[in-house]
Motif scaffolding. Sequence first.
Motif, PDB file in Angstrom:
ATOM      1  N   THR A   1       9.791   1.821  -0.167  1.00  0.00           N
ATOM      2  CA  THR A   1      10.458   3.026  -1.035  1.00  0.00           C
ATOM      3  C   THR A   1      10.967   3.848   0.303  1.00  0.00           C
ATOM      4  N   ALA A   2      11.993   4.875  -0.168  1.00  0.00           N
ATOM      5  CA  ALA A   2      12.316   5.885   0.756  1.00  0.00           C
ATOM      6  C   ALA A   2      11.296   6.804   1.296  1.00  0.00           C
ATOM      7  N   PRO A   3      11.387   7.415   2.316  1.00  0.00           N
ATOM      8  CA  PRO A   3      10.326   8.379   2.643  1.00  0.00           C
ATOM      9  C   PRO A   3      10.519   9.587   1.592  1.00  0.00           C
ATOM     10  N   ALA A   4       9.243  10.198   1.890  1.00  0.00           N
ATOM     11  CA  ALA A   4       8.882  11.623   1.348  1.00  0.00           C
ATOM     12  C   ALA A   4       9.127  11.883  -0.369  1.00  0.00           C
ATOM     13  N   GLN A   5       8.412  10.586  -0.750  1.00  0.00           N
ATOM     14  CA  GLN A   5       8.405  10.456  -2.319  1.00  0.00           C
ATOM     15  C   GLN A   5       7.212  11.458  -2.911  1.00  0.00           C
ATOM     16  N   MET A   6       7.335  12.031  -3.917  1.00  0.00           N
ATOM     17  CA  MET A   6       6.317  12.815  -4.687  1.00  0.00           C
ATOM     18  C   MET A   6       5.339  12.041  -5.099  1.00  0.00           C
ATOM     19  N   PHE A   7       5.590  10.758  -5.589  1.00  0.00           N
ATOM     20  CA  PHE A   7       4.818   9.986  -6.345  1.00  0.00           C
ATOM     21  C   PHE A   7       5.064   8.412  -5.947  1.00  0.00           C
ATOM     22  N   VAL A   8       4.307   7.725  -5.625  1.00  0.00           N
ATOM     23  CA  VAL A   8       4.562   5.984  -5.745  1.00  0.00           C
ATOM     24  C   VAL A   8       3.188   5.333  -6.251  1.00  0.00           C
TER      25      VAL A   8
ATOM     26  N   TYR B   1       0.980  -1.368   0.055  1.00  0.00           N
ATOM     27  CA  TYR B   1       0.032   0.043  -0.052  1.00  0.00           C
ATOM     28  C   TYR B   1       0.916   1.312  -0.090  1.00  0.00           C
ATOM     29  N   VAL B   2       0.191   2.390  -0.266  1.00  0.00           N
ATOM     30  CA  VAL B   2       0.797   3.693  -0.406  1.00  0.00           C
ATOM     31  C   VAL B   2       0.167   4.557   0.483  1.00  0.00           C
ATOM     32  N   SER B   3       1.003   5.075   1.685  1.00  0.00           N
ATOM     33  CA  SER B   3       0.607   6.148   2.535  1.00  0.00           C
ATOM     34  C   SER B   3       1.025   7.496   1.960  1.00  0.00           C
ATOM     35  N   ALA B   4       0.259   8.764   2.577  1.00  0.00           N
ATOM     36  CA  ALA B   4       0.721   9.997   2.565  1.00  0.00           C
ATOM     37  C   ALA B   4       0.612  10.365   3.785  1.00  0.00           C
ATOM     38  N   ASP B   5       1.831  11.432   4.037  1.00  0.00           N
ATOM     39  CA  ASP B   5       1.767  12.055   5.372  1.00  0.00           C
ATOM     40  C   ASP B   5       0.864  13.374   5.072  1.00  0.00           C
ATOM     41  N   ALA B   6       0.940  14.228   6.290  1.00  0.00           N
ATOM     42  CA  ALA B   6       0.349  15.492   6.289  1.00  0.00           C
ATOM     43  C   ALA B   6       0.738  16.334   5.438  1.00  0.00           C
ATOM     44  N   GLN B   7       2.061  16.288   4.950  1.00  0.00           N
ATOM     45  CA  GLN B   7       2.516  17.351   3.720  1.00  0.00           C
ATOM     46  C   GLN B   7       2.336  16.630   2.391  1.00  0.00           C
ATOM     47  N   GLY B   8       1.661  15.448   2.242  1.00  0.00           N
ATOM     48  CA  GLY B   8       1.262  15.107   1.058  1.00  0.00           C
ATOM     49  C   GLY B   8       2.333  14.124   0.253  1.00  0.00           C
ATOM     50  N   TYR B   9       3.614  13.851   1.075  1.00  0.00           N
ATOM     51  CA  TYR B   9       4.518  12.966   0.636  1.00  0.00           C
ATOM     52  C   TYR B   9       4.100  11.584   0.765  1.00  0.00           C
ATOM     53  N   GLN B  10       4.621  10.808  -0.050  1.00  0.00           N
ATOM     54  CA  GLN B  10       3.915   9.483  -0.039  1.00  0.00           C
ATOM     55  C   GLN B  10       5.359   8.208   0.098  1.00  0.00           C
ATOM     56  N   ARG B  11       4.741   7.007   0.649  1.00  0.00           N
ATOM     57  CA  ARG B  11       5.628   6.060   0.804  1.00  0.00           C
ATOM     58  C   ARG B  11       4.999   4.891   0.610  1.00  0.00           C
ATOM     59  N   GLY B  12       5.675   3.713   0.153  1.00  0.00           N
ATOM     60  CA  GLY B  12       5.331   2.533  -0.131  1.00  0.00           C
ATOM     61  C   GLY B  12       5.358   1.422   0.966  1.00  0.00           C
ATOM     62  N   TRP B  13       4.399   0.641   1.248  1.00  0.00           N
ATOM     63  CA  TRP B  13       4.931  -0.288   2.412  1.00  0.00           C
ATOM     64  C   TRP B  13       4.438  -1.578   1.831  1.00  0.00           C
ATOM     65  N   LEU B  14       4.986  -2.669   2.502  1.00  0.00           N
ATOM     66  CA  LEU B  14       4.565  -4.225   2.378  1.00  0.00           C
ATOM     67  C   LEU B  14       4.204  -4.792   3.411  1.00  0.00           C
ATOM     68  N   GLN B  15       2.732  -4.953   3.788  1.00  0.00           N
ATOM     69  CA  GLN B  15       2.427  -5.759   5.160  1.00  0.00           C
ATOM     70  C   GLN B  15       2.187  -7.178   4.631  1.00  0.00           C
ATOM     71  N   ARG B  16       3.257  -8.239   5.281  1.00  0.00           N
ATOM     72  CA  ARG B  16       2.794  -9.277   5.150  1.00  0.00           C
ATOM     73  C   ARG B  16       2.206 -10.275   5.961  1.00  0.00           C
ATOM     74  N   LEU B  17       1.473 -11.178   5.280  1.00  0.00           N
ATOM     75  CA  LEU B  17       0.360 -12.203   5.909  1.00  0.00           C
ATOM     76  C   LEU B  17       0.867 -13.464   5.869  1.00  0.00           C
ATOM     77  N   GLN B  18       0.368 -14.118   6.812  1.00  0.00           N
ATOM     78  CA  GLN B  18       0.476 -15.644   6.605  1.00  0.00           C
ATOM     79  C   GLN B  18      -0.927 -16.373   6.473  1.00  0.00           C
ATOM     80  N   PRO B  19      -1.344 -16.692   5.098  1.00  0.00           N
ATOM     81  CA  PRO B  19      -2.606 -17.222   4.897  1.00  0.00           C
ATOM     82  C   PRO B  19      -2.836 -18.512   5.653  1.00  0.00           C
ATOM     83  N   ARG B  20      -4.192 -18.654   6.242  1.00  0.00           N
ATOM     84  CA  ARG B  20      -4.550 -19.896   6.989  1.00  0.00           C
ATOM     85  C   ARG B  20      -5.448 -20.345   6.275  1.00  0.00           C
ATOM     86  N   SER B  21      -5.852 -20.465   5.049  1.00  0.00           N
ATOM     87  CA  SER B  21      -7.141 -20.893   4.353  1.00  0.00           C
ATOM     88  C   SER B  21      -7.036 -22.331   4.009  1.00  0.00           C
ATOM     89  N   LEU B  22      -5.864 -22.911   4.416  1.00  0.00           N
ATOM     90  CA  LEU B  22      -5.850 -24.450   4.046  1.00  0.00           C
ATOM     91  C   LEU B  22      -4.961 -25.085   5.019  1.00  0.00           C
TER      92      LEU B  22
END
Length: 442
Positions: free
Chosen positions: A205-212, A165-186
Motif C-alpha cells: 500500500t501507499a504509506p500513511a494509511q488510516m486503515f489497512v 503484514y501491517v505496520s504502524a509508525d509512531a503517529q499511528g499511520y499504517q502500511r501493508g507489506w509483503l515479505q517473500r520467502l522461498q520455502p525449503r521444506s521439500l
Amino acid sequence: MTRTLWLLLIGSAGLAIVQQQVLLRQPPHMETIAPAPVHSAAAALDLRFSRPMRLASVQQDSRLQPDRPHRFQGEQRLLRLLLDLEQPLRQPLQLQLGGDDNRGLALPTTAWWWDPRPHLLVVARTRQGEQLRLRRHDGTWMPLSGMHPRILQVEPLGQGAGVAYVSADAQGYQRGWLQRLQPRSLLPAPERPSFPLRGQTIPLTAPAQMFVHLSADRQGDLLIQTGGQEPDSDQVTLRERAGRRVDLAVQPSGTIQLLPSGGAVVLPTDNGLALASLEALQSADGGTERRQLLPGSRDLRAFCSGAGRAVLVRHWPDYRRSLELVIPSQAPRQLWLGEQAVMAASCDAMGTRIWVVLREGGGQGTDTLLQLDPQGTVQARRSLAPWSLESGASLAFDPVGQQLLLTLRKGPQGAAQPALVKLAGLQLTVLDFPVALARWLP
C-alpha cells in the motif's frame, strides 16, 4: 523432383514413427512435485508425471520413512499424496516414489526429504520496536523484517511463500507489506529440509494509511483493504498470486475475509454476513443481487478449510453469545450458548473438532479452553489460569503437530508469550519469549 519430394516425405514420416516408438519405450518420469493446499489431510504433495500412471502401483511401490498413514489419489498424470496423521510428527519424512505407467514401464525411483511441519511466526517485542521472526525447529529465531514501532496484523500466505503484514509508525499511520520467502521444506535427497530463505520485501500500500487490513487464501491471493485520510478513499484490491491487481466494487461495513479455497469472500453488511464471489465483486454493482446472506449479528472466527465449514459467534439481544458451526446448505448449528465472552475459536479441516476459549467474569476473568464435537458436546476442558489469552489473539490449529497455538499473558503487567497446547491431554507449554502475536507459517 516429384520422386525426390516423395522420398523426403516418406523419410520424414518414417523418422517420426521411429521417434514415437523410442519415446513410448522410454520410462516415465516425474515432471513436478510440490506441497499442495491442505483440504482433508494433515499435509499433501501434488505430483505431475510425464505419463498416465497406475495409481495402485504408485501406492505399492512408494515408501515413507518413518512410516506414517498416507494415501494417493488422482488419475492419469496428476496424483496427490495425502498425509493422514494420528500422532504428532516430530521429524522430517523421507519419501521414496515409484510405480508403473499404464504401459507397465517402471518409474525410476526418486527420493525426497519432506518436512510438512509449520514454523512458528511471531511479532517479537524488543526495546527497539517490533519485528517479524520465525522460530526454527531447533528453537533458534530468524528475523524476517526490519524494526517497526508496531506490527498490527500478520497474514501468512499459502504454502509458506511469504508473509503479509501491517505496520504502524509512531503517529499511528499504517502500511501493508509483503515479505517473500522461498520455502525449503521439500528437497531431493540427499539434501535435507531447511529453514525458508528470506526474499524481497514489497510494499502493498501507499504509506500513511488510516486503515489497512489483509486477508490471504491457500492459493496465494491477497485481499487488501485500505482507508486514507481523504473522504471516500476506502479501497478494496485483490492482489492475485501472479502479481496482477484488481479493484473490487464493494463497500463493506467491516473487514473482509477471503475463503481459504479462494474465489469468494465473506463480508460484513448492515444486515449480517454475506458470501460473494470475487467475480461478482468485479462487476459495476459489486454483485449485490448475487450474494448469499446470513442475517443477524455474527462474527466470523475460523474457517474449517477442508469441508467448506466455518465457526461463527452470534450476539443475542440479551447479551448472551452462541458459538455456531456453519455447514453449506444447512442452517447454522448452535454448539454453545452462554454469557461468557468468546475470546477465540478454531477448528480442524473437516470441522469434526472445534476449540474455543471462553472468559468468565469480564476483563480479568478466568479463561477456559474447550474442545467440542460437531454436536456441541464438550470432549475436553482446561483452565488456562493463571494465564489469559491476549486481547485480539487468535487460536490456531496445527494438524501436523496435533497442537494449538495461543498468545497468553500472566497478569495485566506481564508480557504476552506464545503457548502450545498438545491435543493429547491439553498439555500447555508457554515459550519464554515476549511477543505481540503468534501465527503458524505453513
